[in-house]
Design a protein around this motif. Sequence first.
Motif, mmCIF file in Angstrom:
data_model
loop_
_atom_site.group_PDB
_atom_site.id
_atom_site.type_symbol
_atom_site.label_atom_id
_atom_site.label_comp_id
_atom_site.label_asym_id
_atom_site.label_seq_id
_atom_site.Cartn_x
_atom_site.Cartn_y
_atom_site.Cartn_z
ATOM 1 N N GLY A 164 -1.990 -42.100 -10.656
ATOM 2 C CA GLY A 164 -1.794 -41.945 -12.089
ATOM 3 C C GLY A 164 -2.860 -42.615 -12.917
ATOM 4 N N THR A 165 -2.699 -42.534 -14.221
ATOM 5 C CA THR A 165 -3.636 -42.974 -15.244
ATOM 6 C C THR A 165 -4.988 -42.261 -15.064
ATOM 7 N N LYS A 173 -5.111 -41.464 -19.780
ATOM 8 C CA LYS A 173 -3.766 -41.022 -19.427
ATOM 9 C C LYS A 173 -2.876 -42.206 -19.051
ATOM 10 N N SER A 174 -1.570 -42.015 -19.228
ATOM 11 C CA SER A 174 -0.581 -42.994 -18.787
ATOM 12 C C SER A 174 0.392 -42.393 -17.777
ATOM 13 N N ASP A 175 0.241 -41.110 -17.461
ATOM 14 C CA ASP A 175 1.191 -40.454 -16.566
ATOM 15 C C ASP A 175 0.970 -40.864 -15.114
ATOM 16 N N SER A 190 7.870 -42.176 -13.948
ATOM 17 C CA SER A 190 7.725 -42.783 -15.263
ATOM 18 C C SER A 190 6.271 -43.110 -15.582
ATOM 19 N N ASN A 191 5.886 -42.889 -16.805
ATOM 20 C CA ASN A 191 4.544 -43.248 -17.263
ATOM 21 C C ASN A 191 4.377 -44.767 -17.315
ATOM 22 N N LYS A 195 -1.873 -45.998 -22.066
ATOM 23 C CA LYS A 195 -2.946 -45.197 -21.478
ATOM 24 C C LYS A 195 -4.069 -46.105 -20.990
#
Length: 344
Positions: A164-165, A173-175, A190-191, A195
């Motif tokens: 992620g990120t 990104k934060s996902d 969860s994120n 970000k």
Amino acid sequence: MLKQSIFFISALLMGSLCFTSCSDDDDDYLGNWVEYGDFSGKVRSDAVSFTIGDDVYVGTGYDYDDDEKFNDFWKLRISGTPETQISIQWTQIEDLPGVARNRAVAFATDTKGYVGTGSDEDDAKLKDFYEYDPATGWTQKSDFKGTARRGATAFCLDNIGYVGTGEDDDENKSDFFSYNPSTDTWTAISNVPKKRRFAMSFVLDGKAYLLSGFDNGTSHDDFYEYDVANNAWVAKRRISDYTDSGYDDDYDYDIQRYSAVVFTMDGKAYLATGSQGGLTNQTWEWDPMTDTWDQKTDFEGAARSGAIAFTVNNVGWVATGGNGSYSFDDMWYFEPDEEYENKD
């Protein structure tokens, strides 16, 4: 071995480059870095590595000297420890089937390694993913479920991968997504609360952690543990002088950073190299029992970002990386409880 030229850092590229860790009193801190051997491939920064059993696999990356990206891969076998005698052996293996890339991610289960995302020779973002089986070689797997990106971070818990990120074509990104190798499927989780790109993550005693990274022109001072059971990112103490309680009075801006490395030894984590706009050599030790950081002896190689790190036989190593003008192939291991020795 280190090229003579790497010690001359490009002032033009770094602007107000500051080696915040290059003090005259390194021996005030405990810990000793030892240079031992070289990476056998071409010099490079922003490569990836993963470990299966006692074997370390290193590949991809970018050579600042020749403006070249790579998809080659190498296996490293390290025998012995500093207390006995260390020996290293590199063997080139099959190239990653996808295009040459840098700023990709990698993780490993108990038996297989996984590599994906990054940016290609035209700096286009990527989302393809590949599995490496030491017995059979590379196999392409399902694409990463998020947007194509570079500068993401990854780890593996209980043989489930997490990625992620990073940054895609539009934003940081934060996902975050989990990957199940047995079904070749990605699932959104969860994120992360903010970000970021070029964050660091690691696994210690069966728990996964993520810290810092870059966004909005600076590096974050946050630090999280991922709670798998509740699918939640649980905040740890901040990695800056944030409170008046006293535990963080000795923290400074140099703990928070991006494009750094983390390795683990004897139940503790070690953060080294990286950047905050200027490169840093400061090394910090994190104790999960107290959730506090202690400064150790500076990394003794040339300041760099985009290095790799791994642990073999409970010995932490840092290798490769670059400074924006030059790329490196040197390897260093760390002795956290030894006294500093210059040029050993």
